[in-house]
Motif scaffolding. Structure first.
Motif, PDB file in Angstrom:
ATOM      1  N   GLU A   1     -59.182  49.063 112.324  1.00 13.04           N
ATOM      2  CA  GLU A   1     -57.729  48.846 112.300  1.00 13.04           C
ATOM      3  C   GLU A   1     -57.035  49.870 111.406  1.00 13.04           C
ATOM      4  OE1 GLU A   1     -59.955  46.410 111.840  1.00 13.04           O
ATOM      5  OE2 GLU A   1     -59.611  45.065 113.562  1.00 13.04           O
ATOM      6  N   TYR A   2     -57.688  50.183 110.282  1.00 11.20           N
ATOM      7  CA  TYR A   2     -57.130  51.183 109.365  1.00 11.20           C
ATOM      8  C   TYR A   2     -57.108  52.562 110.016  1.00 11.20           C
ATOM      9  CZ  TYR A   2     -56.666  54.293 105.362  1.00 11.20           C
ATOM     10  OH  TYR A   2     -56.246  55.291 104.501  1.00 11.20           O
ATOM     11  N   LYS A   3     -58.229  52.940 110.645  1.00 11.14           N
ATOM     12  CA  LYS A   3     -58.296  54.246 111.308  1.00 11.14           C
ATOM     13  C   LYS A   3     -57.258  54.350 112.426  1.00 11.14           C
ATOM     14  CE  LYS A   3     -63.119  55.073 110.210  1.00 11.14           C
ATOM     15  NZ  LYS A   3     -64.482  55.135 110.679  1.00 11.14           N
ATOM     16  N   ALA A   4     -57.099  53.290 113.207  1.00 13.35           N
ATOM     17  CA  ALA A   4     -56.130  53.295 114.306  1.00 13.35           C
ATOM     18  C   ALA A   4     -54.701  53.367 113.774  1.00 13.35           C
ATOM     19  CB  ALA A   4     -56.314  52.051 115.169  1.00 13.35           C
ATOM     20  N   ALA A   5     -54.430  52.656 112.700  1.00  7.14           N
ATOM     21  CA  ALA A   5     -53.088  52.673 112.107  1.00  7.14           C
ATOM     22  C   ALA A   5     -52.767  54.053 111.534  1.00  7.14           C
ATOM     23  CB  ALA A   5     -52.973  51.594 111.026  1.00  7.14           C
ATOM     24  N   LYS A   6     -53.751  54.667 110.858  1.00  8.18           N
ATOM     25  CA  LYS A   6     -53.551  56.027 110.314  1.00  8.18           C
ATOM     26  C   LYS A   6     -53.326  57.021 111.457  1.00  8.18           C
ATOM     27  CE  LYS A   6     -54.355  57.838 106.751  1.00  8.18           C
ATOM     28  NZ  LYS A   6     -53.549  58.417 105.700  1.00  8.18           N
ATOM     29  N   GLN A   7     -54.084  56.873 112.533  1.00  8.00           N
ATOM     30  CA  GLN A   7     -53.948  57.766 113.676  1.00  8.00           C
ATOM     31  C   GLN A   7     -52.542  57.633 114.296  1.00  8.00           C
ATOM     32  OE1 GLN A   7     -56.501  56.988 117.106  1.00  8.00           O
ATOM     33  NE2 GLN A   7     -56.800  59.200 117.316  1.00  8.00           N
ATOM     34  N   ALA A   8     -52.053  56.428 114.445  1.00  6.20           N
ATOM     35  CA  ALA A   8     -50.715  56.216 115.004  1.00  6.20           C
ATOM     36  C   ALA A   8     -49.646  56.800 114.080  1.00  6.20           C
ATOM     37  CB  ALA A   8     -50.466  54.726 115.232  1.00  6.20           C
ATOM     38  N   LYS A   9     -49.814  56.623 112.775  1.00  9.96           N
ATOM     39  CA  LYS A   9     -48.860  57.172 111.803  1.00  9.96           C
ATOM     40  C   LYS A   9     -48.868  58.702 111.868  1.00  9.96           C
ATOM     41  CE  LYS A   9     -48.201  57.634 106.847  1.00  9.96           C
ATOM     42  NZ  LYS A   9     -48.557  59.039 106.857  1.00  9.96           N
ATOM     43  N   ASN A  10     -50.059  59.299 111.910  1.00 13.95           N
ATOM     44  CA  ASN A  10     -50.165  60.759 111.966  1.00 13.95           C
ATOM     45  C   ASN A  10     -49.598  61.318 113.270  1.00 13.95           C
ATOM     46  OD1 ASN A  10     -51.319  60.766 109.445  1.00 13.95           O
ATOM     47  ND2 ASN A  10     -53.421  60.869 110.209  1.00 13.95           N
ATOM     48  N   LYS A  11     -49.808  60.628 114.363  1.00 11.23           N
ATOM     49  CA  LYS A  11     -49.264  61.062 115.650  1.00 11.23           C
ATOM     50  C   LYS A  11     -47.735  61.043 115.610  1.00 11.23           C
ATOM     51  CE  LYS A  11     -49.652  60.255 120.594  1.00 11.23           C
ATOM     52  NZ  LYS A  11     -50.258  59.453 121.666  1.00 11.23           N
ATOM     53  N   ASN A  12     -47.169  60.030 114.989  1.00 11.94           N
ATOM     54  CA  ASN A  12     -45.714  59.950 114.853  1.00 11.94           C
ATOM     55  C   ASN A  12     -45.188  61.114 114.020  1.00 11.94           C
ATOM     56  OD1 ASN A  12     -43.128  58.493 115.170  1.00 11.94           O
ATOM     57  ND2 ASN A  12     -43.301  58.216 112.954  1.00 11.94           N
ATOM     58  N   GLU A  13     -45.858  61.407 112.912  1.00 14.72           N
ATOM     59  CA  GLU A  13     -45.424  62.513 112.045  1.00 14.72           C
ATOM     60  C   GLU A  13     -45.538  63.843 112.775  1.00 14.72           C
ATOM     61  OE1 GLU A  13     -43.882  62.078 109.123  1.00 14.72           O
ATOM     62  OE2 GLU A  13     -44.131  59.922 109.458  1.00 14.72           O
ATOM     63  N   SER A  14     -46.587  63.998 113.555  1.00 12.93           N
ATOM     64  CA  SER A  14     -46.781  65.220 114.334  1.00 12.93           C
ATOM     65  C   SER A  14     -45.656  65.399 115.352  1.00 12.93           C
ATOM     66  CB  SER A  14     -48.141  65.159 115.039  1.00 12.93           C
ATOM     67  OG  SER A  14     -48.300  66.264 115.894  1.00 12.93           O
ATOM     68  N   ARG A  15     -45.283  64.327 116.009  1.00 15.17           N
ATOM     69  CA  ARG A  15     -44.198  64.396 117.008  1.00 15.17           C
ATOM     70  C   ARG A  15     -42.874  64.748 116.327  1.00 15.17           C
ATOM     71  NH1 ARG A  15     -42.836  65.313 122.345  1.00 15.17           N
ATOM     72  NH2 ARG A  15     -41.058  64.038 122.885  1.00 15.17           N
ATOM     73  N   ILE A  16     -42.611  64.192 115.157  1.00  8.68           N
ATOM     74  CA  ILE A  16     -41.386  64.510 114.416  1.00  8.68           C
ATOM     75  C   ILE A  16     -41.358  66.005 114.088  1.00  8.68           C
ATOM     76  CG2 ILE A  16     -40.168  64.193 112.217  1.00  8.68           C
ATOM     77  CD1 ILE A  16     -41.145  61.222 112.331  1.00  8.68           C
ATOM     78  N   ARG A  17     -42.465  66.544 113.563  1.00  7.13           N
ATOM     79  CA  ARG A  17     -42.527  67.972 113.241  1.00  7.13           C
ATOM     80  C   ARG A  17     -42.314  68.829 114.488  1.00  7.13           C
ATOM     81  NH1 ARG A  17     -46.803  66.123 110.185  1.00  7.13           N
ATOM     82  NH2 ARG A  17     -48.309  66.898 111.735  1.00  7.13           N
ATOM     83  N   TYR A  18     -42.947  68.455 115.602  1.00  5.69           N
ATOM     84  CA  TYR A  18     -42.809  69.188 116.858  1.00  5.69           C
ATOM     85  C   TYR A  18     -41.346  69.226 117.308  1.00  5.69           C
ATOM     86  CZ  TYR A  18     -42.910  69.935 121.909  1.00  5.69           C
ATOM     87  OH  TYR A  18     -42.655  70.389 123.176  1.00  5.69           O
ATOM     88  N   LEU A  19     -40.697  68.080 117.308  1.00  9.65           N
ATOM     89  CA  LEU A  19     -39.295  68.024 117.751  1.00  9.65           C
ATOM     90  C   LEU A  19     -38.384  68.838 116.832  1.00  9.65           C
ATOM     91  CD1 LEU A  19     -39.112  64.251 118.753  1.00  9.65           C
ATOM     92  CD2 LEU A  19     -39.103  66.217 120.307  1.00  9.65           C
TER      93      LEU A  19
END
Length: 167
Positions: free
Chosen positions: A46-64
């Motif tokens: 659950e921790y790994k999945a939550a970190k992955q979702a958080k990192n994916k969100n941050e990556s999308r923000i940087r991309y945009l």
């Protein structure tokens, strides 16, 4: 290289950034903290999945944000009788003997499965600026390509009906 985007593209990206920063980010941070409390982090899925979702969100923000920073704002203008941005174009594929209808869009809104073809793609580059009755060669790679004839052009407009690509 600059991305050629419309004002609507920029607005949609900024709306997504606002949503991701103001609504989604706090929820994802909370999810990480909750999952971290479950214990041993080395076996905590659950921790790994939550970190992955958080990192994916941050990556999308940087991309945009990078897309907006490097964008060149263009207007969707073309002559009434020429294929241009957001126009629906019916093509006759000579090799296949079939018609296909596509809509020319900016790279950010492309979705070939829905017939939304980037103006920067080989097809988009070949037909933009051409008229009904024109025969165009669509170059694929260095040695290949095919001929298509423009059968119809239906003028379109830059509106909110087309989503921006997710990734």
């Amino acid at each position: 290289m600059h991305d050629e985007l419309t004002a609507v593209d920029i607005r949609k990206m900024q709306e997504e950034i606002d949503y991701r920063e103001l609504e989604l980010r706090p929820k994802l941070i909370e999810d990480v903290q909750t999952a971290r409390a479950f214990g041993d982090l080395s076996e905590n899925f659950e921790y790994k999945a939550a970190k992955q979702a958080k990192n994916k969100n941050e990556s999308r923000i940087r991309y945009l944000k990078r897309m907006i920073a490097s964008a060149v704002v263009i207007e969707a203008r073309s002559k009434d009788d020429e294929a241009g941005l957001f126009d629906r174009v019916t093509l006759y594929m000579e090799d296949e003997g079939e018609e296909e209808t596509i809509t020319l869009v900016t790279t950010l809104r492309q979705n070939p499965m829905k017939g939304l073809i980037s103006k920067e793609s080989p097809v988009g580059q070949a037909i933009i600026g051409h008229k009904v009755g024109d025969r165009v060669f669509i170059q694929i790679g260095e040695t290949g390509g095919y001929w298509a004839a423009i059968r119809a052009i239906e003028k379109g407009a830059d509106d909110d009906s087309m989503e921006i690509s997710k990734y």
